[in-house]
Design an enzyme around this catalytic site. Sequence first.
Site, mmCIF file in Angstrom:
data_model
loop_
_atom_site.group_PDB
_atom_site.id
_atom_site.type_symbol
_atom_site.label_atom_id
_atom_site.label_comp_id
_atom_site.label_asym_id
_atom_site.label_seq_id
_atom_site.Cartn_x
_atom_site.Cartn_y
_atom_site.Cartn_z
ATOM 1 N N LYS A 80 -0.439 -7.727 7.368
ATOM 2 C CA LYS A 80 -0.874 -6.332 7.328
ATOM 3 C C LYS A 80 -2.079 -6.173 8.244
ATOM 4 C CE LYS A 80 -2.307 -2.712 4.063
ATOM 5 N NZ LYS A 80 -2.523 -2.360 2.643
ATOM 6 N N SER A 155 -0.067 1.507 0.688
ATOM 7 C CA SER A 155 -0.380 1.530 2.113
ATOM 8 C C SER A 155 0.229 0.382 2.902
ATOM 9 C CB SER A 155 -1.902 1.498 2.298
ATOM 10 O OG SER A 155 -2.444 0.277 1.783
ATOM 11 N N SER A 179 -0.933 -0.648 -3.641
ATOM 12 C CA SER A 179 -0.427 -0.715 -2.270
ATOM 13 C C SER A 179 0.398 -1.941 -1.917
ATOM 14 C CB SER A 179 -1.590 -0.589 -1.280
ATOM 15 O OG SER A 179 -2.098 0.718 -1.293
#
EC number: 6.3.5.7
Length: 501
Positions: A80, A155, A179
């Site tokens: 990420k 997210s 998330s």
Amino acid sequence: MPFSADSVTSLRQLADALAARTVSAEELAREYLARIEQAAALNAFIHVDAELTLAQARAADERRARGEAAPLTGVPVAHKDVFVTRGWRATAGSKMLGNYESPFDATVVERMAAAGMVTLGKTNMDEFAMGSSNENSHFGPVRNPWDAGRVPGGSSGGSAAAVAAGLAPAATGTDTGGSIRQPASFSGITGIKPTYGRVSRYGMIAFASSLDQGGPMAHTAEDCALLLNAMAGFDPKDSTSIPPAQGGVDEDYTRLLGQPRAGATAERPLAGLRIGLPREYFGKGLSADVEQAVRAALAEYEKLGATLVEVSLPKTELSIPVYYVIAPAEASSNLSRFDGVRYGHRAAEYRDLLDMYKKTRAEGFGAEVKRRILVGTYVLSHGYYDAYYLQAQKIRRIIADDFQRAFAQCDVIMGPVAPTVAWKLGEKTSDPVQMYLADIFTLSTSLAGLPGMSVPCGFGEGNMPVGLQLIGNYFDEARLLQAAHAFQQATDWHLRRPAKA
């Protein structure tokens, strides 16, 4: 017949293929890089550098040739873009950090590299991890591999989409209010948020420091356990990392996988496990299709020997206002460092230093980030601190206590991850409150700092994936993973793949 990652359903199988020299790390990296290029329309990745990836893959092959391979050596992973990385950009999905390259690796990245894993690239995300749909990224929205017209969750939506679409066998994510769990649910994969402090935050671009926690995303509970073995552990460089004296001991997260509970049988391996069902998670607002899939999963757990017990988490509804006071307050402080002076975006034209600050932040931050900075600054301001921030912290303590009362009656808590399946792109962007409500079942776990995970448990409206949420007590990841693994041994939801992938 040449090796194809399509034939592999778990990281252990991939690791076994590498160990048997059925495929090399370089060949595997090339296959995944080709897939990423072919699936560019999903927008799952922000930054890919094939030369860097292949150099790491060749180093992994050389390490294996020397007889120095670890269990995950040569296995590809996507990070990420909230984790800083040498060589790759680290943008946090924001224009503010659009061209930032870190001089060091985040501890998570460093540890996975030390395990011999090969970085495929940096995945797309909501800007500074603020979002539930991955529509807030400066680099454009990520599309769900199950339906390109829908969101993948956020997210960590880029990581979830990459794993679901077969662009990476594993990925890192972060979970501040859901998330990891929510995008795992929306994208039909497995993901776990460990106990707060289990995984180092050093080198993870901060959103809300008392909530942010890194974790793995992959296809199976066993995959996540293997990845946690590589990621987790005390880090003296992170002041929020839990030292061994306080419970942050190194452990093998795979140790209970496939093991029946004490006194249980192979046919009923979870006999004696008490599963708590919060009545607040099954009331008004939960869509019928999600409830049906979750109830069917719970019935499967009963077949495995578990007992269902009703519990109560009475402050569940308050988790939304509490979270959206505390998290923006911390974001307001954390994001004050992005001013155009030291690194990141700087306005091209300005009159003086103050004008540069204003223009840089106005240009560099997106609408949702600005909204949360404003809210956070407001609740911390004189005259409102006691009324909002202090009250929110008091209720946060009550939420944590409610979980402990529930765990006195059960071993694991289960329920839905989200009230609905993934919604359509653009459906909720004009109404931030509706977007915030989508996190109602995940926020309280984060506020309490507990471990939680999502495992695929069926499909709902539009043939979109549904995730089952498992919540454990502090440091109880191994038991969560044991329960998730037992479910995945009895079902095949985790083996389902989107048709176009």
